[in-house]
Design an enzyme around this catalytic site. Structure first.
Site, PDB file in Angstrom:
ATOM      1  N   GLU A  92      -1.824   0.866  -6.738  1.00  0.00           N
ATOM      2  CA  GLU A  92      -2.531  -0.338  -6.327  1.00  0.00           C
ATOM      3  C   GLU A  92      -2.270  -1.501  -7.280  1.00  0.00           C
ATOM      4  O   GLU A  92      -2.359  -2.669  -6.896  1.00  0.00           O
ATOM      5  CB  GLU A  92      -4.028  -0.068  -6.232  1.00  0.00           C
ATOM      6  N   GLY A 149      -6.847   0.895   5.607  1.00  0.00           N
ATOM      7  CA  GLY A 149      -6.328   2.252   5.663  1.00  0.00           C
ATOM      8  C   GLY A 149      -7.430   3.284   5.665  1.00  0.00           C
ATOM      9  O   GLY A 149      -7.329   4.312   6.350  1.00  0.00           O
ATOM     10  N   LYS A 157     -10.309  -8.421   1.291  1.00  0.00           N
ATOM     11  CA  LYS A 157     -10.161  -7.018   1.698  1.00  0.00           C
ATOM     12  C   LYS A 157     -10.884  -6.090   0.730  1.00  0.00           C
ATOM     13  O   LYS A 157     -11.546  -5.140   1.140  1.00  0.00           O
ATOM     14  CB  LYS A 157      -8.680  -6.665   1.770  1.00  0.00           C
ATOM     15  N   SER A 183       0.502   8.386   2.379  1.00  0.00           N
ATOM     16  CA  SER A 183      -0.817   8.013   1.854  1.00  0.00           C
ATOM     17  C   SER A 183      -1.660   9.261   1.658  1.00  0.00           C
ATOM     18  O   SER A 183      -1.796  10.078   2.576  1.00  0.00           O
ATOM     19  CB  SER A 183      -1.545   7.065   2.814  1.00  0.00           C
ATOM     20  N   SER A 184      -2.245   9.392   0.481  1.00  0.00           N
ATOM     21  CA  SER A 184      -3.142  10.520   0.226  1.00  0.00           C
ATOM     22  C   SER A 184      -4.392  10.448   1.099  1.00  0.00           C
ATOM     23  O   SER A 184      -5.093  11.448   1.271  1.00  0.00           O
ATOM     24  CB  SER A 184      -3.546  10.560  -1.247  1.00  0.00           C
ATOM     25  N   GLN A 185      -4.674   9.263   1.675  1.00  0.00           N
ATOM     26  CA  GLN A 185      -5.829   9.127   2.561  1.00  0.00           C
ATOM     27  C   GLN A 185      -5.721  10.029   3.789  1.00  0.00           C
ATOM     28  O   GLN A 185      -6.733  10.398   4.385  1.00  0.00           O
ATOM     29  CB  GLN A 185      -5.989   7.683   3.007  1.00  0.00           C
ATOM     30  N   ARG A 207     -15.781   6.761   0.585  1.00  0.00           N
ATOM     31  CA  ARG A 207     -16.054   8.199   0.636  1.00  0.00           C
ATOM     32  C   ARG A 207     -17.551   8.470   0.723  1.00  0.00           C
ATOM     33  O   ARG A 207     -17.985   9.359   1.460  1.00  0.00           O
ATOM     34  CB  ARG A 207     -15.441   8.879  -0.593  1.00  0.00           C
TER      35      ARG A 207
END
Length: 401
Positions: free
Chosen positions: A284, A68, A377, A141-143, A4
């Site tokens: 997660e 993502g 990752k 996904s909240s993304q 972010r």
């Protein structure tokens, strides 16, 4: 938080700095994607990144890998660029449904070419986005919402995003809203499942990046499995991440957590208890919680996982390969403990599954992970940290006794 801050820094007036950024495959891909579009992201050293405002444009190509955040955060930014930006990634990334984001951007006036609304896709930016109102199902996904919100201050009319569908995971959306406000954006999230961002310029600033608390989950779980203790250095006293709910889950399963001057100490009791809980706030960490459940003293029911069907299925299959009794459901897993056997644990190129396999390996002999490199990752140093912890050393980011 690193992802972010990178996006907000690329859109801000004035320079931004990221102190102690997460150096991992996903964040490196995001920084590289911003650079491909003309953004300035420089690395002073491992603990400091600097972003300086530059006009974004194409033609450009962005490799999303399997990240993502890259595939959901950067297309809205590409819509603000002047030129065409093409996105593609690994074969598994091409299976990810991006239709909610693609359709939302089209509603806001962005031209996108994407067969079946999946990768590869091309965003044809003209340097501006009209903005407005969109309705989106972000239950996967909240993304999908965060990606729109992060870019929205640069939209001519800002954006109002309304989510419809099963409940969306909130902790990461709350983090997005908090960071937008910290950069000077006007955000109204007072209505349930509605987020409104006003148009306006963001301010460059210094970001102090918290440690990724979800990455601590396997180390915390190690204390429960072994009946020992693990200290996580740098655990924040207060956080926008769901650290509190995560610790609650471990305590319900038999752990005891205490924040000390040395860090967060998790102690195992010598027994692991089954867990019946809504894990939607700690998704997660769900693979690690499921791993603990397979060696618990009572059955477990982990629910609230509607947005992660692929991971849930892969997790059930990997645990089943060790002899675990795991039943996948529409929104979770039911796990009934029984003796496990050593075998190859299939990570499915998923860093969280690798964490789960490592935890079970502390309780079951001859468990072999088919791929530990996938942990790069989000935590490239995982193999060294894990080995150091298991062998009784002090690895700097975690110790065990």
């Amino acid at each position: 938080m690193t992802a972010r801050a990178l996006v907000l820094g690329a859109l801000s007036l004035g320079a931004s700095t990221l102190r102690a950024p997460l150096r991992a495959r996903d964040t490196e891909l995001l920084a590289t994607g911003l650079r491909a579009m003309g953004g300035h992201v420089s690395t002073v050293d491992d603990n400091l990144w600097v972003l300086r405002p530059r006009p974004l444009g194409g033609p450009a190509r962005v490799n999303v890998g399997l990240a993502g955040t890259v595939m959901r955060f950067l297309p809205p930014i590409a819509a603000l660029a002047d030129g065409t930006v093409r996105f593609d990634g690994e074969p598994r990334a091409r299976k990810k449904a991006l239709a909610p984001l693609v359709n939302a951007l089209r509603t806001l006036g962005v031209r996108i070419d994407a067969e079946h609304d999946r990768l590869p896709l091309s965003v044809h930016g003209i340097g501006r986005v009209a903005g407005g109102h969109v309705t989106i199902d972000a239950s996967a996904s909240s993304q999908l919402v965060s990606g729109l919100l992060l870019a929205a201050p640069e939209f001519d009319r800002g954006v109002v995003v309304r989510h419809v569908g099963p409940p969306v995971r909130k902790p990461h959306l709350d983090l997005t809203v908090h960071m937008l406000r910290a950069a000077g954006a006007g955000v109204d999230d007072s209505r349930r499942d509605v987020w409104a961002v006003e148009p306006g310029r963001l301010n460059g600033r210094a970001w102090d990046i918290e440690p990724d608390l979800s990455g601590a989950a396997p180390f915390l779980a190690a204390a429960l499995v072994t009946g020992g203790a693990v200290t996580i250095e740098g655990w924040p006293a207060a956080s926008r991440q769901p650290g509190g709910p995560l610790l609650e889950m471990f305590e319900l399963m038999g752990g005891a957590a205490a924040l000390t001057t040395h860090g967060l100490v998790m102690r195992g009791s010598g027994a692991v208890h089954g867990l019946v809980a809504d894990v939607s706030r700690v998704t997660e960490a769900t693979p690690v919680l499921a791993a603990l459940a397979t060696v618990a003293d009572s059955p477990s029911h982990l629910y609230g996982l509607r947005g992660s069907p692929d991971r849930t299925t892969a997790l059930a299959e990997a645990l089943g390969g060790l002899g675990a009794d795991v039943t996948p459901e529409a929104d979770g897993l039911r796990i009934r403990p029984r003796p496990l056997r050593g075998a190859t644990f299939r990570t499915n190129d998923d860093h969280r599954l690798a964490h789960a396999g490592a935890v079970i390996g502390l309780a079951v002999s001859d468990v072999r992970l088919d791929d530990v490199a996938c942990t790069a990752k989000t935590l490239p140093d995982f193999p060294r940290l894990w080995s150091t912890m298991v062998h009784g050393g002090n690895g700097g980011s975690g110790g065990a006794d």
